[in-house]
Design a protein around this motif. Structure first.
Motif, PDB file in Angstrom:
ATOM      1  N   ARG A   1       0.740  -1.257  -0.032  1.00  0.00           N
ATOM      2  CA  ARG A   1       0.020   0.156  -0.201  1.00  0.00           C
ATOM      3  C   ARG A   1       0.752   1.214  -0.073  1.00  0.00           C
ATOM      4  O   ARG A   1       0.468   2.244  -0.440  1.00  0.00           O
ATOM      5  CB  ARG A   1      -0.817   0.117   1.130  1.00  0.00           C
ATOM      6  N   THR A   2       2.070   1.191   0.300  1.00  0.00           N
ATOM      7  CA  THR A   2       3.064   2.486   0.433  1.00  0.00           C
ATOM      8  C   THR A   2       3.757   2.517  -0.791  1.00  0.00           C
ATOM      9  O   THR A   2       4.779   3.553  -0.628  1.00  0.00           O
ATOM     10  CB  THR A   2       3.917   2.280   1.653  1.00  0.00           C
ATOM     11  N   PHE A   3       3.383   2.086  -1.886  1.00  0.00           N
ATOM     12  CA  PHE A   3       4.359   2.386  -3.044  1.00  0.00           C
ATOM     13  C   PHE A   3       4.412   3.695  -3.287  1.00  0.00           C
ATOM     14  O   PHE A   3       5.432   4.134  -3.600  1.00  0.00           O
ATOM     15  CB  PHE A   3       3.451   1.475  -4.242  1.00  0.00           C
ATOM     16  N   SER A   4       3.329   4.451  -3.414  1.00  0.00           N
ATOM     17  CA  SER A   4       3.265   5.905  -3.764  1.00  0.00           C
ATOM     18  C   SER A   4       4.244   6.904  -2.596  1.00  0.00           C
ATOM     19  O   SER A   4       4.545   7.992  -3.147  1.00  0.00           O
ATOM     20  CB  SER A   4       1.860   6.330  -3.946  1.00  0.00           C
ATOM     21  N   SER A   5       4.548   6.280  -1.589  1.00  0.00           N
ATOM     22  CA  SER A   5       5.232   7.082  -0.802  1.00  0.00           C
ATOM     23  C   SER A   5       7.042   7.237  -1.063  1.00  0.00           C
ATOM     24  O   SER A   5       7.752   7.966  -0.499  1.00  0.00           O
ATOM     25  CB  SER A   5       5.207   6.725   0.622  1.00  0.00           C
ATOM     26  N   TYR A   6       7.420   6.343  -1.879  1.00  0.00           N
ATOM     27  CA  TYR A   6       8.821   5.813  -2.153  1.00  0.00           C
ATOM     28  C   TYR A   6       9.440   6.230  -3.597  1.00  0.00           C
ATOM     29  O   TYR A   6       8.679   5.850  -4.264  1.00  0.00           O
ATOM     30  CB  TYR A   6       8.983   4.673  -1.525  1.00  0.00           C
ATOM     31  N   ALA A   7      10.540   6.789  -3.505  1.00  0.00           N
ATOM     32  CA  ALA A   7      11.422   6.826  -4.955  1.00  0.00           C
ATOM     33  C   ALA A   7      11.630   5.426  -5.292  1.00  0.00           C
ATOM     34  O   ALA A   7      11.742   4.518  -4.729  1.00  0.00           O
ATOM     35  CB  ALA A   7      12.601   7.604  -4.694  1.00  0.00           C
ATOM     36  N   MET A   8      11.625   5.152  -6.756  1.00  0.00           N
ATOM     37  CA  MET A   8      11.987   3.838  -7.414  1.00  0.00           C
ATOM     38  C   MET A   8      13.184   4.221  -8.245  1.00  0.00           C
ATOM     39  O   MET A   8      13.557   5.337  -8.790  1.00  0.00           O
ATOM     40  CB  MET A   8      10.770   3.509  -8.122  1.00  0.00           C
TER      41      MET A   8
ATOM     42  N   VAL B   1      20.444   3.234 -13.772  1.00  0.00           N
ATOM     43  CA  VAL B   1      20.174   3.608 -14.963  1.00  0.00           C
ATOM     44  C   VAL B   1      19.270   4.845 -14.725  1.00  0.00           C
ATOM     45  O   VAL B   1      19.512   6.003 -15.639  1.00  0.00           O
ATOM     46  CB  VAL B   1      19.418   2.507 -15.509  1.00  0.00           C
ATOM     47  N   ALA B   2      18.308   4.788 -14.077  1.00  0.00           N
ATOM     48  CA  ALA B   2      17.378   6.057 -13.955  1.00  0.00           C
ATOM     49  C   ALA B   2      16.576   5.722 -12.520  1.00  0.00           C
ATOM     50  O   ALA B   2      16.416   4.923 -11.931  1.00  0.00           O
ATOM     51  CB  ALA B   2      16.244   6.112 -14.904  1.00  0.00           C
ATOM     52  N   THR B   3      16.109   7.142 -12.157  1.00  0.00           N
ATOM     53  CA  THR B   3      15.471   6.977 -10.814  1.00  0.00           C
ATOM     54  C   THR B   3      14.183   8.044 -10.707  1.00  0.00           C
ATOM     55  O   THR B   3      14.308   8.984 -11.702  1.00  0.00           O
ATOM     56  CB  THR B   3      16.337   7.374  -9.425  1.00  0.00           C
ATOM     57  N   ILE B   4      13.194   7.862 -10.112  1.00  0.00           N
ATOM     58  CA  ILE B   4      11.943   9.121 -10.027  1.00  0.00           C
ATOM     59  C   ILE B   4      11.680   8.843  -8.628  1.00  0.00           C
ATOM     60  O   ILE B   4      11.617   8.034  -7.791  1.00  0.00           O
ATOM     61  CB  ILE B   4      10.847   8.334 -11.158  1.00  0.00           C
ATOM     62  N   SER B   5      11.392  10.372  -8.164  1.00  0.00           N
ATOM     63  CA  SER B   5      10.693  10.576  -6.816  1.00  0.00           C
ATOM     64  C   SER B   5       9.167   9.971  -6.698  1.00  0.00           C
ATOM     65  O   SER B   5       8.713   9.372  -7.676  1.00  0.00           O
ATOM     66  CB  SER B   5      10.924  12.125  -6.723  1.00  0.00           C
ATOM     67  N   TRP B   6       8.873   9.967  -5.488  1.00  0.00           N
ATOM     68  CA  TRP B   6       7.801   9.549  -5.202  1.00  0.00           C
ATOM     69  C   TRP B   6       6.467  10.048  -6.003  1.00  0.00           C
ATOM     70  O   TRP B   6       5.589   9.103  -6.227  1.00  0.00           O
ATOM     71  CB  TRP B   6       7.343   9.758  -3.524  1.00  0.00           C
TER      72      TRP B   6
ATOM     73  N   TYR C   1      11.334   9.361  -0.036  1.00  0.00           N
ATOM     74  CA  TYR C   1      10.548   9.661  -1.182  1.00  0.00           C
ATOM     75  C   TYR C   1      11.453  10.483  -2.286  1.00  0.00           C
ATOM     76  O   TYR C   1      10.815  10.460  -3.233  1.00  0.00           O
ATOM     77  CB  TYR C   1       9.570  11.071  -0.543  1.00  0.00           C
ATOM     78  N   ASP C   2      12.756  10.487  -2.025  1.00  0.00           N
ATOM     79  CA  ASP C   2      13.564  11.467  -2.801  1.00  0.00           C
ATOM     80  C   ASP C   2      14.331  10.180  -3.876  1.00  0.00           C
ATOM     81  O   ASP C   2      14.729   9.217  -3.208  1.00  0.00           O
ATOM     82  CB  ASP C   2      14.611  12.406  -2.303  1.00  0.00           C
ATOM     83  N   ILE C   3      14.943  10.976  -4.798  1.00  0.00           N
ATOM     84  CA  ILE C   3      15.839   9.998  -5.956  1.00  0.00           C
ATOM     85  C   ILE C   3      16.971   9.718  -5.307  1.00  0.00           C
ATOM     86  O   ILE C   3      17.790  10.347  -4.363  1.00  0.00           O
ATOM     87  CB  ILE C   3      15.914  10.760  -6.849  1.00  0.00           C
ATOM     88  N   SER C   4      17.923   8.692  -5.598  1.00  0.00           N
ATOM     89  CA  SER C   4      19.140   8.394  -5.403  1.00  0.00           C
ATOM     90  C   SER C   4      19.656   7.529  -6.587  1.00  0.00           C
ATOM     91  O   SER C   4      19.005   6.808  -7.232  1.00  0.00           O
ATOM     92  CB  SER C   4      19.014   7.593  -4.187  1.00  0.00           C
ATOM     93  N   VAL C   5      21.171   7.461  -6.606  1.00  0.00           N
ATOM     94  CA  VAL C   5      21.678   6.947  -7.789  1.00  0.00           C
ATOM     95  C   VAL C   5      22.520   5.757  -7.197  1.00  0.00           C
ATOM     96  O   VAL C   5      23.036   5.027  -7.947  1.00  0.00           O
ATOM     97  CB  VAL C   5      22.756   7.728  -8.607  1.00  0.00           C
ATOM     98  N   ARG C   6      22.684   5.496  -5.994  1.00  0.00           N
ATOM     99  CA  ARG C   6      23.166   4.499  -5.271  1.00  0.00           C
ATOM    100  C   ARG C   6      22.557   3.280  -4.814  1.00  0.00           C
ATOM    101  O   ARG C   6      21.531   3.303  -4.320  1.00  0.00           O
ATOM    102  CB  ARG C   6      23.840   5.019  -3.750  1.00  0.00           C
TER     103      ARG C   6
END
Length: 124
Positions: A27-34, A48-53, A102-107
Motif C-alpha cells: 500500500r505504501t508504493f506511492s510514498s517511495y522513490a523508485m 540507470v534512472a530514478t524517479i521521486s515518489w 521519497y527522494d531520488i538516489s543513484v546509489r
C-alpha cells in the motif's frame, strides 16, 4: 514485504525500442522513490534512472539520458522504463528497485527492495 516484478525485456535490434514494467505490491508504493539499474555480464550493477515518489523529479545516467524515460503510475503501483534508440551496450539484466525515502538516489545501497530482473538483449 514489498515485492517487485519486472517484465517487458526481450531481444531487439539496435535502434529499436522496449518498454520495461515493474509491478509493486504493498500500500505504501506511492510514498517511495523508485529506480532502475542494470547489470551486464561480468560487470557490476549500475544505475540507470530514478524517479521521486510523485514523479516530479527524475534523473538519468549519462549513458542513457535522452534515450530512456522513467515514469510511474501510483494508482496502479507501476514503474516504467521506456527505452528508445537502443544500443548493443544496453544489453543487460534490468532491475527495478525501491527506496524507503521519497527522494531520488543513484546509489544501489539506498534501495532496499529489488525485483528478480528482466533480460534485455540488443543485437547490433
Amino acid at each position: 514485504q514489498v515485492q517487485l516484478v519486472e517484465s517487458g525485456g526481450g531481444l531487439v535490434q539496435a535502434g529499436g525500442s522496449l518498454r520495461l514494467s515493474c509491478a509493486a505490491s504493498g500500500r505504501t508504493f506511492s510514498s517511495y522513490a523508485m529506480g532502475w539499474f542494470r547489470q551486464a555480464p561480468g560487470k557490476g550493477r549500475e544505475f540507470v534512472a530514478t524517479i521521486s515518489w510523485n514523479g516530479g523529479t527524475t534523473y538519468y545516467a549519462g549513458s542513457v539520458k535522452g534515450r530512456f524515460t522513467i515514469s510511474r503510475d501510483n494508482a496502479r503501483n507501476m514503474v516504467y522504463l521506456q527505452m528508445d534508440s537502443l544500443k548493443a551496450e544496453d544489453t543487460a539484466v534490468y532491475y527495478c528497485a525501491r527506496r524507503t525515502s521519497y527522494d531520488i538516489s543513484v546509489r544501489t545501497t539506498d534501495y532496499v527492495s529489488w525485483g528478480q530482473g528482466t533480460q534485455v538483449t540488443v543485437s547490433s
